[in-house]
Motif scaffolding. Sequence first.
Motif, PDB file in Angstrom:
ATOM      1  N   MET A   1      -9.194   8.255  -3.435  1.00 45.77           N
ATOM      2  CA  MET A   1      -8.743   7.820  -1.988  1.00 45.77           C
ATOM      3  C   MET A   1      -8.908   8.933  -1.106  1.00 45.77           C
ATOM      4  O   MET A   1      -8.540  10.020  -1.166  1.00 45.77           O
ATOM      5  CB  MET A   1      -7.296   7.063  -1.963  1.00 45.77           C
TER       6      MET A   1
ATOM      7  N   HIS B   1     -16.306   1.328 -10.537  1.00 48.59           N
ATOM      8  CA  HIS B   1     -15.463   1.610  -9.486  1.00 48.59           C
ATOM      9  C   HIS B   1     -15.616   0.419  -8.299  1.00 48.59           C
ATOM     10  O   HIS B   1     -16.794   0.386  -7.756  1.00 48.59           O
ATOM     11  CB  HIS B   1     -15.549   2.872  -8.941  1.00 48.59           C
TER      12      HIS B   1
ATOM     13  N   LEU C   1      -6.443   0.047  -8.835  1.00 48.31           N
ATOM     14  CA  LEU C   1      -5.493   0.390  -8.275  1.00 48.31           C
ATOM     15  C   LEU C   1      -4.861   1.626  -8.925  1.00 48.31           C
ATOM     16  O   LEU C   1      -4.166   2.355  -8.339  1.00 48.31           O
ATOM     17  CB  LEU C   1      -4.314  -0.575  -8.046  1.00 48.31           C
TER      18      LEU C   1
ATOM     19  N   HIS D   1       0.792  -1.164   0.088  1.00 52.70           N
ATOM     20  CA  HIS D   1      -0.063  -0.008   0.063  1.00 52.70           C
ATOM     21  C   HIS D   1       0.899   1.099   0.013  1.00 52.70           C
ATOM     22  O   HIS D   1       0.559   2.001   0.840  1.00 52.70           O
ATOM     23  CB  HIS D   1      -0.909   0.040   1.377  1.00 52.70           C
TER      24      HIS D   1
ATOM     25  N   THR E   1     -15.272  -4.357  -0.141  1.00 51.84           N
ATOM     26  CA  THR E   1     -15.094  -4.062  -1.225  1.00 51.84           C
ATOM     27  C   THR E   1     -16.461  -4.242  -2.174  1.00 51.84           C
ATOM     28  O   THR E   1     -16.880  -5.512  -2.079  1.00 51.84           O
ATOM     29  CB  THR E   1     -13.814  -4.671  -1.961  1.00 51.84           C
TER      30      THR E   1
ATOM     31  N   GLU F   1      -6.804   4.507  -7.695  1.00 52.00           N
ATOM     32  CA  GLU F   1      -6.339   4.894  -6.368  1.00 52.00           C
ATOM     33  C   GLU F   1      -5.175   5.566  -6.251  1.00 52.00           C
ATOM     34  O   GLU F   1      -5.180   6.830  -5.789  1.00 52.00           O
ATOM     35  CB  GLU F   1      -5.852   3.431  -5.546  1.00 52.00           C
ATOM     36  N   ASP F   2      -4.182   5.291  -7.365  1.00 50.71           N
ATOM     37  CA  ASP F   2      -2.882   6.013  -7.140  1.00 50.71           C
ATOM     38  C   ASP F   2      -3.175   7.656  -7.869  1.00 50.71           C
ATOM     39  O   ASP F   2      -2.289   8.210  -7.700  1.00 50.71           O
ATOM     40  CB  ASP F   2      -1.739   5.412  -7.992  1.00 50.71           C
TER      41      ASP F   2
ATOM     42  N   HIS G   1     -11.160   3.914  -0.688  1.00 50.88           N
ATOM     43  CA  HIS G   1     -10.825   4.016  -2.007  1.00 50.88           C
ATOM     44  C   HIS G   1     -11.145   3.167  -3.001  1.00 50.88           C
ATOM     45  O   HIS G   1     -11.664   2.138  -2.713  1.00 50.88           O
ATOM     46  CB  HIS G   1      -9.021   4.061  -2.073  1.00 50.88           C
ATOM     47  N   CYS G   2     -10.700   3.586  -4.301  1.00 53.56           N
ATOM     48  CA  CYS G   2     -11.288   2.735  -5.365  1.00 53.56           C
ATOM     49  C   CYS G   2     -10.235   1.630  -5.429  1.00 53.56           C
ATOM     50  O   CYS G   2      -9.100   1.734  -5.334  1.00 53.56           O
ATOM     51  CB  CYS G   2     -11.309   3.378  -6.688  1.00 53.56           C
ATOM     52  N   HIS G   3     -10.588   0.224  -5.504  1.00 51.81           N
ATOM     53  CA  HIS G   3      -9.501  -0.809  -5.756  1.00 51.81           C
ATOM     54  C   HIS G   3      -9.116  -1.166  -7.155  1.00 51.81           C
ATOM     55  O   HIS G   3      -8.483  -1.947  -7.502  1.00 51.81           O
ATOM     56  CB  HIS G   3      -9.981  -1.924  -4.958  1.00 51.81           C
TER      57      HIS G   3
END
Length: 526
Positions: free
Chosen positions: A520, A444, A512, A161, A483, A515-516, A508-510
Amino acid sequence: MVPKQAARRRFLRQGMAAAMAAAMPPGLLAANGSLQPRANPNFNADVELAFVARNGLARILPQGPLTAVQTFRAQLLKGPNSVLTELPDNYLGPILHLQRGQKVRIHFRNELSEPSIMHWHGLHVPQISDGHPMYTVAGGETFVYEFEVLNRAGTSFYHSHAHNLTAEQVYRGLAGLIKVSDAEEARLDLPAGEYDIPVVIQDRRFDRQNQLRYVQGMHERMLGLMGDAVLVNGRPDAIFTVKTRAYRARVVNGSNARIYKLAWNDGSRLWAIGSDAGLLPAPVSKPYIMLAPGERVELWLDFSGRALGEELTLLSLPFSGAAPAMGGGMMGGPAQGAPLRIACFKMGERVGDSPRMPERLADFRRLTERDADNASAPLPIGLSMAPMSARINGRTFAMDKVDEFERVALGSVKKIRIFHDHARRGGMGGMGSMGMSRMLETAHPIHLHGHQFQVLSRTADHADAGAYASVKDGFIDSGWKDTVLVMPGESVDVIKPFPDYKGLFLYHCHNLEHEDLGMMRQYLVE
Ligand code: C2O
Ligand code: CU
Ligand code: CU
């Protein structure tokens, strides 16, 4: 650790603490307690493990060069040998098998040349042991986790993470499966040992030298990584040779962005016995099951009566509507919703006897709106995409920011509404418009850290009812979850207790990449 690093780390933490004190309500720091990740001598661990994250080479594709990966390796320092099981010759970390009630201490050492931190996705642990990106440690540094296993029996997974690096590190291999067992599960006598199989599904893409290719450019990043090779337990073209009896399969969607619509090739229905981190109250039968990144489903696979040599294939069936209308040209692998083969099950041995599927599984209370203290004013999770940004309630993640409504009283139970927020202009400046926001609308999978939640209801208001019809029978909402997939046009109400731990818990959205990109935020439980 050399003293200089320790001092530097302390300095960074104090810097972080000071930054939060400035931006956040007082009380947060008290909630954090000590920021020192040291072993607590008063915590009597039943299980103690050493985990490292390191660079390595793995055999993923059957031929050609090995693939450069990042990988978690672990060693048992204290506790039963059954705690760790290695997947053979694999870039995934070992399977971590915990018991409810165990006290667990994990010494994590980052041997990468970049920052990292581990998160226990699905486990309900104190903030300081949750792998919040504020705890990201540099290469060469360590972090100590201590938590009691409060979860019921079920399937979870651990993964990196690291701040702004989660997606790429998970993609390169920093993930592994977690099983939790408890007494309630033991009484059910579910298939165990060789009949309890992991099925971690990930999509990846490789260049001609067998090396992993990550997303390139903003367009790919906004869709999320779409691989062309489906890996199961770290290998392509998975074949399970099985006996003609019942199995328990722990299916994890460990992909960055790809959603699967799981179904058998012969049209038989799937039976689910568990969802995220827990068994369902009773088995559920479905024509297909939607499984989004971060979600888990435990399947009861019964091969009884099948002929020797017979093959069954687990597929991902085609579905539509999950990717933005503006998705445009495919640059990576097959588009979101394209049909795929996941794994083949081949009858290798006839046996006469098989356990029967229990009629009742886990015993827990279904929550209703009346259990929430804010039923008429749910906490909003408004999702919006714009070029270059992915937002929640119009904001992107900031380590030191919590909105007023994100402050949640310890012990409260909240209703939360997750929806597509078309009114937001996102990061588009003057170009923003409702129409643009709708065009970028995409699925999402929303993940909430801390205690699990239950799904209260789903509302679909979409113009494109046909697309929604291709997925709507595949949701499993009868258990506890961490989730939930929110399709375009859909609004999902969930109910979530905040029972025992203070501090910052992410949501957050998974997907990824989303997320980045900043999709989040965090609750401050106080
Ligand atoms: Cu599996 Cu916050 O993530
Ligand atoms: Cu998580
Ligand atoms: Cu997303």
